[in-house]
Design a protein around this motif. Structure first.
Motif, mmCIF file in Angstrom:
data_model
loop_
_atom_site.group_PDB
_atom_site.id
_atom_site.type_symbol
_atom_site.label_atom_id
_atom_site.label_comp_id
_atom_site.label_asym_id
_atom_site.label_seq_id
_atom_site.Cartn_x
_atom_site.Cartn_y
_atom_site.Cartn_z
ATOM 1 N N TYR B 29 0.989 -1.322 0.099
ATOM 2 C CA TYR B 29 0.080 -0.142 -0.023
ATOM 3 C C TYR B 29 0.811 1.139 -0.026
ATOM 4 O O TYR B 29 2.032 1.253 0.252
ATOM 5 N N TYR B 30 0.123 2.408 -0.231
ATOM 6 C CA TYR B 30 1.000 3.630 -0.323
ATOM 7 C C TYR B 30 0.042 4.599 0.402
ATOM 8 O O TYR B 30 -1.148 4.803 -0.076
ATOM 9 N N ASN B 34 3.725 13.898 2.744
ATOM 10 C CA ASN B 34 4.372 14.572 2.845
ATOM 11 C C ASN B 34 3.397 15.971 2.579
ATOM 12 O O ASN B 34 2.742 16.271 1.721
ATOM 13 N N LYS B 36 3.966 18.962 2.797
ATOM 14 C CA LYS B 36 4.471 20.012 2.187
ATOM 15 C C LYS B 36 3.896 20.142 0.607
ATOM 16 O O LYS B 36 3.886 21.263 0.090
ATOM 17 N N LEU B 37 3.754 18.976 0.154
ATOM 18 C CA LEU B 37 3.225 18.845 -1.418
ATOM 19 C C LEU B 37 1.731 19.004 -1.562
ATOM 20 O O LEU B 37 1.513 19.144 -2.657
ATOM 21 N N GLY B 38 1.086 19.123 -0.508
ATOM 22 C CA GLY B 38 -0.491 19.472 -0.717
ATOM 23 C C GLY B 38 -0.984 18.781 0.469
ATOM 24 O O GLY B 38 -0.634 17.785 1.054
ATOM 25 N N LYS B 39 -2.278 19.121 0.707
ATOM 26 C CA LYS B 39 -3.060 18.625 1.678
ATOM 27 C C LYS B 39 -3.829 17.717 1.334
ATOM 28 O O LYS B 39 -4.197 16.741 2.223
ATOM 29 N N ASN B 40 -4.363 17.274 0.056
ATOM 30 C CA ASN B 40 -4.781 16.011 -0.317
ATOM 31 C C ASN B 40 -4.116 14.749 -0.046
ATOM 32 O O ASN B 40 -3.114 15.030 -0.505
ATOM 33 N N ALA B 42 -3.789 10.814 -0.655
ATOM 34 C CA ALA B 42 -4.189 9.470 -1.710
ATOM 35 C C ALA B 42 -3.730 8.090 -0.820
ATOM 36 O O ALA B 42 -2.474 8.133 -0.067
ATOM 37 N N VAL B 44 -3.595 4.229 -1.735
ATOM 38 C CA VAL B 44 -3.510 3.085 -2.761
ATOM 39 C C VAL B 44 -3.106 1.870 -2.277
ATOM 40 O O VAL B 44 -2.217 1.537 -1.377
ATOM 41 N N SER B 83 -8.395 2.290 -4.619
ATOM 42 C CA SER B 83 -7.679 3.535 -3.960
ATOM 43 C C SER B 83 -8.824 4.680 -3.650
ATOM 44 O O SER B 83 -9.809 4.630 -3.940
ATOM 45 N N TRP B 84 -8.392 5.462 -2.534
ATOM 46 C CA TRP B 84 -9.324 6.386 -2.274
ATOM 47 C C TRP B 84 -8.586 7.674 -1.896
ATOM 48 O O TRP B 84 -7.460 7.534 -1.541
ATOM 49 N N THR B 85 -9.268 8.909 -1.670
ATOM 50 C CA THR B 85 -8.563 10.043 -1.537
ATOM 51 C C THR B 85 -9.071 10.738 -0.153
ATOM 52 O O THR B 85 -10.238 10.435 0.094
ATOM 53 N N LYS B 87 -9.583 14.674 0.564
ATOM 54 C CA LYS B 87 -9.265 15.860 0.003
ATOM 55 C C LYS B 87 -9.766 17.027 1.036
ATOM 56 O O LYS B 87 -11.038 16.951 1.434
ATOM 57 N N SER B 143 13.232 25.595 11.669
ATOM 58 C CA SER B 143 14.517 26.236 12.115
ATOM 59 C C SER B 143 14.738 27.568 12.333
ATOM 60 O O SER B 143 15.413 28.051 12.905
#
Lengths: 187, 167
Positions: B29-30, B34, B36-40, B42, B44, B83-85, B87, B143
């Protein structure tokens, strides 16, 4: 005579029924969008495919294929590019997510994925294209680190460089302070 | 008599053909971590299912926290993916128990929901644990904040000493 009228009416209505049932077919709308706010080289990029059945029939043998994310530009992290659903009921939607990692920075054009499905029983497969994302700027890893990395090393170096300019005056002050306080005590 | 025998054998074969006997599951699974890349976020889950009675083309449904998703199948092989998200909302660290149902299990689940029965009474075909570590944007203190705090401390100490000397 009334029976005849009744039969004619039933026949007339049944024609409508036959026509109505023949018309129930599925129509799939596919949207493709990026889940990330920031897209960088070397960091994960999640792409979401949403399939909506706006028709009034069941879509069967639904196959989604995205061949626009080439091996040379993207590394597949998770998810499959080509999947199929057995059926999608009318008025429902399904989601599919693929996670890739861009290998190159710069402008990248994200084009459509393709869906193939059978709209109604015994009909030919239909094709549809997803919505396009268009051209997106992928940040290089260097640019991403410049903006978003913790910069701990930079602050550490800054601290080390400021030490001489702070320590030198402090040592002078400390020496003079101890010299004069000792003299005051002696007095 | 022979016809009846043939029909019963056929029905047995067809019946067993749709049910997966003792599935062995290989899953990975994934989850997005992160921030920083976005709030949504994913999620899988990919799996390979092998049935003891060698049934291919399973029609599976996944249940994640009471929401059912159809499981997709890759055109070749026994690879499945769900897969689900999440958002525009927070995805804190959680352990998802993803239950997989076949067609009959899914119908039983829907029936249980209709008659307001506890969904846990329906036994899944198998389940996969997905451990989501939560989304983080690095260390919880930046920092820059530490540098500011250190500089303020030094400034405070120096000011104290200076005022002590002046007075």
């Amino acid at each position: 005579r009334s029976i005849m009228k009744y039969c004619v009416l039933v026949l007339f209505l049944s024609c409508f029924c036959v026509v109505a049932s023949e018309e129930s077919s599925a129509k799939l709308i596919l949207t493709k969008n990026i889940l990330n706010s920031i897209i960088t080289q070397g960091n994960d990029l999640a792409i979401e495919y949403n399939m909506y059945n706006i028709g009034d029939g069941v879509a069967t043998d639904v196959e989604l294929a995205d061949s626009t994310l080439h091996d040379t530009d993207f590394e597949l992290i998770s998810g499959k590019m080509s999947v199929k659903w057995d059926r999608i009921q009318p008025g429902t939607n399904v989601t599919h997510v693929v996670v890739v990692r861009p290998l190159k920075s710069g402008a990248q054009n994200f084009t459509s994925a393709v869906v193939q499905y059978v709209a109604s029983e015994d009909s030919e497969p239909k094709f549809g294209f997803s919505s396009e994302i268009g051209e997106v700027e992928i940040l290089s890893l260097k640019e991403y680190n410049r903006l978003y990395a913790p910069h701990v090393v930079e602050w550490g170096m800054f601290g080390i460089w400021t030490i001489p300019s702070l320590l030198l005056p402090y040592m002078l002050y400390y020496n003079s302070k101890t010299k004069y306080t000792v003299k005051a005590k002696k007095n | 008599m022979a016809n009846l025998f043939v029909i019963s054998v056929l029905s047995l074969l067809i019946g067993s053909g749709f049910c997966c006997d003792q599935p062995s599951v290989d899953s990975s699974y994934y989850t997005s971590t992160n921030l920083k890349l976005g709030k949504n976020a994913a999620f899988v889950v990919e799996l390979t299912v092998k049935c003891k009675n060698n049934v291919q083309d399973l029609k599976l449904y996944a249940d994640v926290n009471g929401v059912q998703y159809p499981v997709t199948k890759s055109p070749e092989g026994n690879n499945y993916q769900v897969s689900w998200t999440a958002k525009n909302k927070k995805s804190p660290a959680a352990l998802f128990d993803v239950k997989f149902f076949d067609e009959s299990g899914y119908n039983a689940l829907k029936k249980a929901a209709r008659i307001n029965q506890d969904a846990n009474t329906v036994k899944p075909l198998f389940s996969v644990d997905v451990k989501h570590h939560g989304m983080s944007s690095g260390f919880w203190v930046s920092s820059e904040l530490i540098a500011l705090a250190a500089a303020s401390l030094i400034f405070y100490v120096v000011c104290n000493e200076r005022s002590a000397v002046i007075s």
